[in-house]
Design an enzyme around this catalytic site. Structure first.
Site, PDB file in Angstrom:
ATOM      1  N   GLY A  99      30.637  53.048  96.012  1.00  0.00           N
ATOM      2  CA  GLY A  99      31.752  52.656  95.969  1.00  0.00           C
ATOM      3  C   GLY A  99      31.807  50.839  96.886  1.00  0.00           C
ATOM      4  N   SER A 100      32.206  49.876  95.901  1.00  0.00           N
ATOM      5  CA  SER A 100      31.695  48.536  96.563  1.00  0.00           C
ATOM      6  C   SER A 100      32.114  47.492  95.778  1.00  0.00           C
ATOM      7  CB  SER A 100      30.214  48.517  96.958  1.00  0.00           C
ATOM      8  OG  SER A 100      29.638  48.747  95.839  1.00  0.00           O
TER       9      SER A 100
END
Length: 223
Positions: A187-188
């Site tokens: 997640g980014s």
């Protein structure tokens, strides 16, 4: 600089996770009943989808094409000051959730001028403040026609590991559009700062795929 690699299925960053989860699952399967092994089989399957690295043919490119650097959802298209080059810029931000491909690809062809790494916080990457306050790694690339592009890997709430295959020691190295240049775990976000005159080809909320489409063109005056 070798920033690409030959296998098209699984990113190398995932190999240790896959080996660990599968190994533990097999051991537990052998010494206990299958229920104890089930969580690790699920973690193995999750890692299998998370670290996938599909082969994607590049779209037809021109000298002004900007290739999509990340899978995910476009969360911002805005005119800002590029904090790395201190210039007016068009910023396109893409948010990656845990189900997206997390391999990052170079948006343009050119020469790497500089690489910056900034330790930071781990706010939700979808928030605006994540761009300047979270852990991040930025690359400045100058295209053959002299355009400056800054692409920034931003860690998120869960992502605690930014991998960049381009280091400060190899600045001035040539890169190609669509070339793999890094990976962010779990997640980014990726921010791309383009010349102020760039024209976006995507809209906020659109789902995009790295290496499979263009997100902007360079050198076109905004209306």
């Amino acid at each position: 600089m070798k920033t690409d690699y030959p296998y098209p299925v699984l990113a190398r960053e995932g190999w240790p996770f896959l080996a660990l989860f599968l190994g533990v699952a097999i051991v537990l399967q052998m010494v206990t009943n299958g229920w104890w092994a089930s969580p690790f089989y699920l973690l193995f399957l999750f890692s299998l989808q998370f670290f996938r690295d599909p082969r994607r043919p590049l779209p037809t490119l021109s000298e002004t094409s900007v290739v999509c650097p990340a899978d995910g959802r476009v969360i911002a298209i805005e005119q800002v000051d590029d904090p790395y080059l201190s210039r007016p810029a068009l910023k396109i931000s893409i948010f990656m959730n845990v189900f997206d491909v997390h391999v990052n690809r170079m948006p343009v062809k050119g020469q790497v001028q500089k690489v910056w790494y900034f330790p930071g916080k781990f706010f939700n990457a979808a928030l605006d403040k994540a761009s300047l306050e979270n852990e991040r790694n930025a690359l400045w690339v100058k295209t053959d026609d002299g355009s400056d592009v800054t692409v920034v890997q931003v860690a998120g709430l869960v992502a605690r590991r930014i991998v960049c295959y381009v280091s400060a020691e190899v600045a001035e190295s040539a890169v190609t559009a669509g070339q793999r240049f890094g990976f962010i775990r779990f997640g980014s976000r990726v921010d791309t700062y383009l010349p102020f005159s760039a024209q976006p080809l995507v809209v906020v909320g659109e789902r995009v795929r790295s290496g499979a489409q263009c997100i902007a063109t360079l050198g076109v005056q905004q209306p």
